[in-house]
Design an enzyme around this catalytic site. Structure first.
Site, PDB file in Angstrom:
ATOM      1  N   ASP A 245      68.732  93.557  93.817  1.00 29.16           N
ATOM      2  CA  ASP A 245      69.715  92.512  93.590  1.00 29.16           C
ATOM      3  C   ASP A 245      69.249  91.696  92.385  1.00 29.16           C
ATOM      4  O   ASP A 245      68.066  91.719  92.034  1.00 29.16           O
ATOM      5  CB  ASP A 245      69.802  91.637  94.849  1.00 29.16           C
ATOM      6  CG  ASP A 245      70.905  90.607  94.756  1.00 29.16           C
ATOM      7  OD1 ASP A 245      71.907  90.876  94.085  1.00 29.16           O
ATOM      8  OD2 ASP A 245      70.748  89.532  95.357  1.00 29.16           O
TER       9      ASP A 245
ATOM     10  N   ASP B  73      67.361  89.796  99.332  1.00 27.16           N
ATOM     11  CA  ASP B  73      66.837  88.619 100.014  1.00 27.16           C
ATOM     12  C   ASP B  73      67.886  87.841 100.782  1.00 27.16           C
ATOM     13  O   ASP B  73      67.596  86.788 101.328  1.00 27.16           O
ATOM     14  CB  ASP B  73      66.163  87.676  99.009  1.00 27.16           C
ATOM     15  CG  ASP B  73      67.166  87.065  98.030  1.00 27.16           C
ATOM     16  OD1 ASP B  73      68.285  87.581  97.947  1.00 27.16           O
ATOM     17  OD2 ASP B  73      66.814  86.082  97.361  1.00 27.16           O
TER      18      ASP B  73
ATOM     19  N   ASP C  62      72.651  91.295 101.935  1.00 25.13           N
ATOM     20  CA  ASP C  62      71.907  92.518 101.623  1.00 25.13           C
ATOM     21  C   ASP C  62      71.520  93.306 102.873  1.00 25.13           C
ATOM     22  O   ASP C  62      71.070  94.449 102.776  1.00 25.13           O
ATOM     23  CB  ASP C  62      70.617  92.168 100.853  1.00 25.13           C
ATOM     24  CG  ASP C  62      70.906  91.582  99.485  1.00 25.13           C
ATOM     25  OD1 ASP C  62      71.868  92.053  98.845  1.00 25.13           O
ATOM     26  OD2 ASP C  62      70.190  90.669  99.069  1.00 25.13           O
TER      27      ASP C  62
END
Length: 780
Positions: free
Chosen positions: A469, A668, A672
């Site tokens: 990400d 995080d 996700d």
């Protein structure tokens, strides 16, 4: 364990009616107050105690008991240590002993500083066995070094002495071996102790018959004055096996060093600040959430807490793996076990006991030690058929020597059979995988890489693609103001001041960056009225009597503002990965402000390292394509997927897997979690949401990509170590069993002694453990 757990209240005499009584504030027991009753005064109140131990606990932390906090914590006797098998983690016992499946000594699920009872016992038995083995070897082999003791004593007396020396060793010292061997038959789970008990037992029983009933043997089996015995072989085998077991137990204890080191990070006491300002050191287990504590320079922070007062730098390398101290001031959170460097902090406890980050790290590492890697299945399948095969080979060797061997055939047959049984013990084979996983889990924890289970570690070694990400992983996750441009004669300070005035009323993630940037740059503070947030476009309002608008080109177009003067600089900002916003005053473009989420200092180097390790890096982000590509160019990322929704990340994982990729997903946030669970390996940045951590197989406490580099290096080093161990174990048995059976005797006259076989067997286990312990020094 609280003191009252040891009291037997029923043993106290009943209290006479009308006698003065008091409640012990430590154990809660009602006691009769007498002249000799133990007392302590605290806060103007006298407290009475049933015993010296309760009084001592009160004196160590009077406020804790006098305030009633002890009742709030519900302190009760905690369950004792549980024990498990390193090779079979499904076996859990409340006391030490042997695994019913493999016979290996159980070890505590959470390493402690308490000495191992089995190590103490085996060490004693080892020295006693060695003390008996020395005179036995002299009696049987002394003539080789010029000490013909057997000739001096005569064969019969020497044999009786051998019997007297060997019997207590075989029947007492080796008793744990025979118990485990018997259990293996009872549980239908043949293991190393099956072979050892058969080998030692058969050598000893044969020697008994040879000593006291030599007439049962044919004349051909007699050597000189009588039939040869194997008392010395049985004792030396026992002594050597004990040597191997002691070395193995000591080495296995060292695999828990990392957990013990983690446990030692938390201090044993915490300096409590009382409501009246008084301070004293209280036992750590008495600290409850909400307690005020003082942390002085050089002290370990005792629990997870929030800084209430003071300023200091804190060494958080325990969590991040990075040595640079982090500045902490009021409102910041601190983690138990980290080190306060140079200032004094007053903190308020937020998580204590099992809820602290340190306790959770210890639990995760301990859990990883007990998990099984898929590669362990290979060793299990081999072990399942190994022992019966070895017994079969030993039987074949015995009859082959007995039928076609040279004289004395029976002596050769027993030597070969016992040697095969002893040298083939599969201990090294069973230890090969779990001992490496155990060591790796501890090494990872020291580097800020928490391994949830062994399977995740093995999978990480095979990963070829990493999906990351952007926000919070590649970047800081906290946007900051980067540019202010004045146009049409407006100065930058005014542009920023008007923009900040509007953004104070906005809940947009970028608003805080503009407001904080204006504060940092000293821009005048204005207030906005008639505020309106236009979804997906920006905000409008009146500031200092002027119409102000802040937003994207769509907002400007809706308001009829000409943006041509700002399009070129805005495009340049977007090309650098920044989010550019137009500022209009009274319908005219006055300037631009740009916000960016800064890339972490460690990110570029980490991506270079990932490439060097042979990994492809893909960035999946919800940002727009232009911003995402700008970040990708700066970092040399292989592929960009922009505008990705949470459900799209999971689809991306499935798409790449269909192409044959082996995927690690790092993230995080809650969004996700589905992708983390879908990936071959989920990697949670420890700074993120709990659900992300739960969905992942690996957690990086530091929250940046360098942790992925460490995890990859640890995984490849561990898998390589496991394969080395399995090779050692397989190669050792593949070579050792035929040699012990006597395959080399027709060519070079070599028939392995059972004593040499025992030494080789012990050495194989120790070599596997020694190889695994190299992981403690792995460069990550």
């Amino acid at each position: 364990m609280p003191d009252h757990a040891h009291h037997s209240h029923s043993q106290h005499a009943p209290i006479p009616a009308g006698a003065p009584t008091a409640t012990d504030p430590v154990c809660g027991m009602t006691i009769e107050v007498k002249d000799d009753t133990r007392t302590q005064t605290f806060g103007g109140e006298t407290h009475h105690f049933c015993s010296a131990s309760c009084e001592d606990r009160f004196k160590a932390d009077p406020w804790f008991y006098a305030s009633g906090n002890a009742d709030k914590t519900g302190q009760q006797a905690q369950p004792g240590t549980q024990w498990t098998c390193p090779m079979h983690p499904e076996i859990v016992r409340d006391e030490p002993g042997a695994c019913p499946i493999c016979g290996m000594a159980l070890e505590p699920m959470l390493p402690s500083d308490e000495p191992s009872e089995e190590l103490t016992d085996f060490t004693r038995r080892m020295w006693i066995s060695a003390a008996a083995a020395v005179p036995l070897v002299i009696l049987t082999m002394g003539e080789l070094v010029g000490l013909p003791v057997r000739d001096w004593l005569g064969h019969r007396i020497a044999t009786y002495i051998e019997f007297l020396l060997a019997t207590p060793i075989v029947l007492w010292a080796a008793l744990p071996f025979f118990r485990r061997g018997l259990d293996s038959f009872r549980n239908l789970s043949p293991n190393m102790w099956t072979l050892i008990s058969l080998g030692v037992g058969s050598a000893y029983v044969y020697s008994i018959f040879a000593t006291f009933l030599p007439s049962v043997f044919p004349e051909d089996y007699r050597m000189g004055e009588g039939v040869g015995t194997y008392f010395e072989a049985s004792v030396v085998i026992v002594a050597l096996i004990f040597v191997g077991q002691v070395l193995e137990l000591r080495a296995r204890e060292r695999t828990g060093d990392a957990i013990r080191a983690l446990l030692d990070l938390a201090p044993k006491t915490a300096r409590r600040i009382l409501p009246d300002g008084e301070e004293y050191d209280a036992p750590l287990e008495n600290v409850v959430a909400g307690d005020m504590l003082r942390v002085r320079p050089g002290d370990s922070i005792p629990v997870d807490a929030e800084v209430v007062e003071g300023r200091s730098s804190v060494d958080e390398s325990m969590i991040t793996g990075e040595p640079v101290p982090i500045e902490k001031t009021a409102g910041d959170r601190v983690t138990g076990g980290t080190i306060n460097k140079n200032g004094t902090l007053a903190i308020r406890a937020t998580q204590v006991g099992a809820d602290t980050v340190l306790s959770q790290i210890v639990d995760m590492v301990a859990g990883a030690r007990r998990s099984r890697a898929p590669i362990q299945g290979l060793a299990d399948r081999v072990s399942a058929i190994f022992v019966p095969t070895v017994v079969g080979i030993a039987t074949l060797a015995f009859f082959a020597w007995l039928l076609i061997g040279p004289d004395p055939a029976l002596a050769f047959a027993i030597t070969a059979a016992v040697s095969v049984l002893i040298i083939a013990c599969p201990c090294a084979l069973g230890l090969a995988t779990p001992i490496s996983i155990t060591t790796a889990a501890g090494r990872g924890a020291q580097a800020g890489v928490l391994i949830k289970d062994a399977e995740a570690l093995e999978r990480m070694a095979r990963v070829d693609t990493v999906i990351v990400d952007k926000t919070g992983t590649l970047t800081m996750g906290k946007p900051t103001l980067t540019d202010v441009v004045g146009l049409s004669g407006a100065n930058e300070a005014d542009v920023l001041a008007y923009a900040a005035a509007l953004e104070r009323g906005s809940e947009h993630p970028l608003a805080e960056a503009i407001v904080q940037g204006a504060r940092d740059r000293g821009a005048p503070r204005h207030d906005a009225s008639e505020f309106d947030a236009v979804t997906g476009k920006g905000v409008t309002g009146r500031v200092e009597g002027r119409d102000v608008a802040l937003g994207n080109p769509a907002l400007m177009a809706a308001l009829g503002v000409d943006t041509s003067a700002g399009d070129a600089p805005a495009d340049a900002m977007r090309a650098d990965g920044k989010t550019a916003m137009y500022v209009a005053l009274d319908g005219t473009l006055a300037g631009l402000v740009a916000v960016a989420d800064p890339i972490k200092d460690t990110t570029a180097a980490a991506i270079r390292d990932l490439h060097a390790l042979g990994l492809r890096v893909i960035m999946a982000t919800g940002d727009n394509q232009r911003t995402a590509e700008a970040v990708a160019r700066q970092l040399d990322i292989d592929e960009v997927r922009a505008g990705v929704l949470p459900e799209d990340k999971k689809s991306l994982v499935e798409e790449l897997r269909a192409q044959g990729a082996y995927i690690a997903m790092a993230g995080d946030g809650v969004n996700d979690a589905p992708a983390l669970a879908a990936a071959d390996v989920g990697i949670a940045m420890g700074t993120g949401a709990d659900v992300a951590v739960e969905s992942a197989g690996i957690t990086l406490l530091g929250g940046d990509l360098t942790g992925i580099v460490r995890a990859r290096k640890l995984a490849t080093a561990t898998l390589r170590n496991i394969k080395e161990n399995l090779f050692f174990a397989f190669a050792y048995n593949a070579a050792g069993v035929p040699i012990a059976a006597g395959i080399l005797y027709p060519f070079i006259g070599l028939l392995l002694s059972p004593m040499i076989a025992a030494a080789a067997m012990s050495l194989s286990s120790v070599s596997v453990i020694g190889n695994a312990l190299r992981l403690r020094r792995a460069e990550l």
